[in-house]
Design a protein around this motif. Structure first.
Motif, PDB file in Angstrom:
ATOM      1  N   UNK A 143      -9.058  -9.027  12.127  1.00  0.00           N
ATOM      2  CA  UNK A 143      -8.417  -9.366  10.849  1.00  0.00           C
ATOM      3  C   UNK A 143      -7.000  -8.794  10.833  1.00  0.00           C
ATOM      4  N   UNK A 144      -6.092  -9.557  10.218  1.00  0.00           N
ATOM      5  CA  UNK A 144      -4.689  -9.107  10.123  1.00  0.00           C
ATOM      6  C   UNK A 144      -4.439  -8.521   8.735  1.00  0.00           C
ATOM      7  N   UNK A 145      -3.861  -7.324   8.716  1.00  0.00           N
ATOM      8  CA  UNK A 145      -3.533  -6.664   7.451  1.00  0.00           C
ATOM      9  C   UNK A 145      -2.034  -6.429   7.386  1.00  0.00           C
ATOM     10  N   UNK A 146      -1.493  -6.479   6.174  1.00  0.00           N
ATOM     11  CA  UNK A 146      -0.070  -6.230   5.972  1.00  0.00           C
ATOM     12  C   UNK A 146       0.086  -5.101   4.959  1.00  0.00           C
ATOM     13  N   UNK A 147       1.084  -4.260   5.189  1.00  0.00           N
ATOM     14  CA  UNK A 147       1.404  -3.208   4.219  1.00  0.00           C
ATOM     15  C   UNK A 147       2.427  -3.789   3.233  1.00  0.00           C
ATOM     16  N   UNK A 148       2.015  -3.950   2.013  1.00  0.00           N
ATOM     17  CA  UNK A 148       2.897  -4.582   1.021  1.00  0.00           C
ATOM     18  C   UNK A 148       4.080  -3.696   0.644  1.00  0.00           C
ATOM     19  N   UNK A 149       4.029  -2.426   1.012  1.00  0.00           N
ATOM     20  CA  UNK A 149       5.208  -1.577   0.816  1.00  0.00           C
ATOM     21  C   UNK A 149       6.136  -1.832   2.005  1.00  0.00           C
ATOM     22  N   UNK A 150       7.245  -2.485   1.759  1.00  0.00           N
ATOM     23  CA  UNK A 150       8.124  -2.897   2.865  1.00  0.00           C
ATOM     24  C   UNK A 150       8.573  -1.690   3.687  1.00  0.00           C
ATOM     25  N   UNK A 151       8.642  -1.894   5.008  1.00  0.00           N
ATOM     26  CA  UNK A 151       9.037  -0.806   5.918  1.00  0.00           C
ATOM     27  C   UNK A 151      10.547  -0.613   5.932  1.00  0.00           C
ATOM     28  N   UNK A 152      11.298  -1.664   5.615  1.00  0.00           N
ATOM     29  CA  UNK A 152      12.773  -1.553   5.573  1.00  0.00           C
ATOM     30  C   UNK A 152      13.270  -2.207   4.286  1.00  0.00           C
ATOM     31  N   UNK A 153      14.513  -1.920   3.972  1.00  0.00           N
ATOM     32  CA  UNK A 153      15.071  -2.433   2.724  1.00  0.00           C
ATOM     33  C   UNK A 153      15.925  -3.678   2.973  1.00  0.00           C
ATOM     34  N   UNK A 154      16.096  -4.416   1.901  1.00  0.00           N
ATOM     35  CA  UNK A 154      17.001  -5.565   1.943  1.00  0.00           C
ATOM     36  C   UNK A 154      18.437  -5.065   1.949  1.00  0.00           C
ATOM     37  N   UNK A 205       9.269   7.743   0.222  1.00  0.00           N
ATOM     38  CA  UNK A 205       8.779   6.383   0.494  1.00  0.00           C
ATOM     39  C   UNK A 205       7.440   6.172  -0.208  1.00  0.00           C
ATOM     40  N   UNK A 206       7.217   4.991  -0.757  1.00  0.00           N
ATOM     41  CA  UNK A 206       5.982   4.720  -1.483  1.00  0.00           C
ATOM     42  C   UNK A 206       4.796   4.706  -0.519  1.00  0.00           C
ATOM     43  N   UNK A 207       3.618   4.987  -1.090  1.00  0.00           N
ATOM     44  CA  UNK A 207       2.409   4.976  -0.267  1.00  0.00           C
ATOM     45  C   UNK A 207       2.139   3.576   0.272  1.00  0.00           C
ATOM     46  N   UNK A 208       1.449   3.579   1.425  1.00  0.00           N
ATOM     47  CA  UNK A 208       1.078   2.287   2.011  1.00  0.00           C
ATOM     48  C   UNK A 208       0.154   1.532   1.068  1.00  0.00           C
ATOM     49  N   UNK A 209       0.202   0.221   1.177  1.00  0.00           N
ATOM     50  CA  UNK A 209      -0.636  -0.633   0.332  1.00  0.00           C
ATOM     51  C   UNK A 209      -1.130  -1.780   1.203  1.00  0.00           C
ATOM     52  N   UNK A 210      -2.162  -1.466   1.997  1.00  0.00           N
ATOM     53  CA  UNK A 210      -2.613  -2.459   2.971  1.00  0.00           C
ATOM     54  C   UNK A 210      -3.393  -3.573   2.291  1.00  0.00           C
ATOM     55  N   UNK A 211      -3.110  -4.771   2.775  1.00  0.00           N
ATOM     56  CA  UNK A 211      -3.735  -5.951   2.176  1.00  0.00           C
ATOM     57  C   UNK A 211      -4.216  -6.861   3.306  1.00  0.00           C
ATOM     58  N   UNK A 212      -5.436  -7.355   3.134  1.00  0.00           N
ATOM     59  CA  UNK A 212      -6.028  -8.221   4.160  1.00  0.00           C
ATOM     60  C   UNK A 212      -5.452  -9.642   4.038  1.00  0.00           C
TER      61      UNK A 212
END
Ligand code: FES
Length: 368
Positions: free
Chosen positions: A99-110, A1-8
């Motif tokens: 503040x809300x952060x999102x991990x741009x590396x999706x946790x599940x697949x399409x 799995x790709x590394x996390x990529x947290x974004x504010x």
């Protein structure tokens, strides 16, 4: 799995004000929702044809796609009950210092469930065989108490003549079909107006598939007949024409011309005037769909603005050998042109310039 990529994403208080919003970070589209104090983040691109999920609405725990109403759970991205395997990716969220952060590396697949394509979606190929003529009646009337229709009278004369000349024919009366109005998918986004028509795909009871089948797949020639009502073609014609936007829209969004080597001709009758206006509108519309026209592409009858004695129109058309002969000559001109196009295609020649509408217009600019 790709590394996390947290974004504010921004402040929790601000982001919580909207129940659903579409956020784009780089090339990642996210449908961010807030419901009962909890955030959810799923892909902002629908599995169907890419509708912007964050521009939709929430229905309970489900994000409803604004284009054709597919639903996904606002936190898991799974489809609605019964379609759980139809998933869009979900994204992890975390809150730090308000503040809300999102991990741009999706946790599940399409995941897309394979869907059986609609029969109209098959490749468009002319099946071998005799010339095929579609007669399209657009007049409206009470079917249980039918009246004499001048446009239908001349249409049936034309179709009988086409049969006598060796064509196979199919007559469609819009008045006998149950079909919904265009509901404006194109007005949401050009990509939301699909082929086959979104309504046709969603509503098996809608009967306009018969028109699509005849015009796009089956016919070589279309003869359309309409009365004039207050200076315009019939309301049923317009109801159908709006639904045919999905055919023209394929030129716009895919440069895909679905109507090729087909010919259209028109029969217009009216108790009052504006033959030229009605025919001009028909020529424009069917030209934009891709139809070609024979020399002298219509016949018409009108006694003008002051002719209020409608029963005389009926008798004039019914008893006019000139108009009936005109209907026969019209369909002969149309079939002659179509036969040439079909034969040319069978010989492997290109009967139309290659490329879509934009290319045609460009050629026009270069050569004029
Ligand atoms: S339902 Fe989402 S794009 Fe059609």
């Amino acid at each position: 799995m790709a590394d996390s990529e947290w974004h504010l994403l921004g402040s929790v208080d601000e982001l919580a004000k909207k129940p659903l919003q579409q956020i784009t970070v780089g090339r990642t589209r996210i449908a961010l929702s807030h419901r009962d104090g909890a955030f959810g983040a799923i892909s902002g691109a629908c599995n169907h044809v890419g509708g912007p999920l964050g521009d939709g609405r929430l229905d309970g725990d489900y994000v409803v796609c604004p284009w054709h109403n597919w639903k996904y759970h606002f936190q898991t991205g799974q489809g609605e009950p019964g379609y759980e395997a139809e998933c869009v990716p979900r994204f992890s969220l975390r809150i730090e210092n308000g503040q809300l952060l999102v991990d741009l590396q999706a946790a599940t697949k399409r995941n897309r469930i394979p869907h059986e394509p609609h029969p109209l979606a098959r490749p468009i190929e002319r099946a071998p065989g005799p010339l095929r003529v579609v007669g399209l009646s657009t007049t409206a009337m009470d079917p249980s108490n039918p009246r004499f229709s001048t446009s239908d009278e001349l249409l049936l004369t034309a179709i009988s003549h086409a049969e006598a000349e060796g064509a196979v024919t199919r007559v469609i009366k819009l008045n006998g079909l149950q079909f919904r109005h265009c509901e404006g998918y194109y007005s949401k986004a050009a990509q939301a107006c699909t082929w086959p028509c979104s309504i046709t795909q969603m509503d098996p009871a809608d009967q306009l598939d018969q028109v699509y089948e005849a015009l796009v797949h089956w016919g070589d020639v279309l003869v359309l007949a309409t009365p004039i009502r207050w200076g315009s073609a019939s309301s049923l014609y317009y109801k159908m024409a709006e639904r045919l936007n999905c055919v023209q829209n394929q030129v716009t969004i895919r440069d895909r011309v679905m109507i090729k080597n087909k010919v259209a001709a028109f029969i217009v009758t009216g108790g009052q005037d504006n033959v030229q206006g009605v025919v001009g509108s028909l020529l424009t519309f069917f030209g934009e769909l891709g139809f070609l026209f024979p020399q002298f592409p219509f016949i018409a009858h009108s006694r003008g603005w002051t002719a209020e004695d409608m029963e005389r129109n009926v008798s004039e058309v019914r008893d006019s050998s000139e108009l009936h002969e005109g209907a026969m000559a019209l369909v002969s001109r149309a079939t002659e042109l179509a036969r040439g196009l079909v034969d040319a295609k069978h010989e492997g020649e290109t009967a139309m310039p290659r490329g879509g509408r934009k290319a045609h217009r460009l050629q026009g600019k270069v050569t004029h």
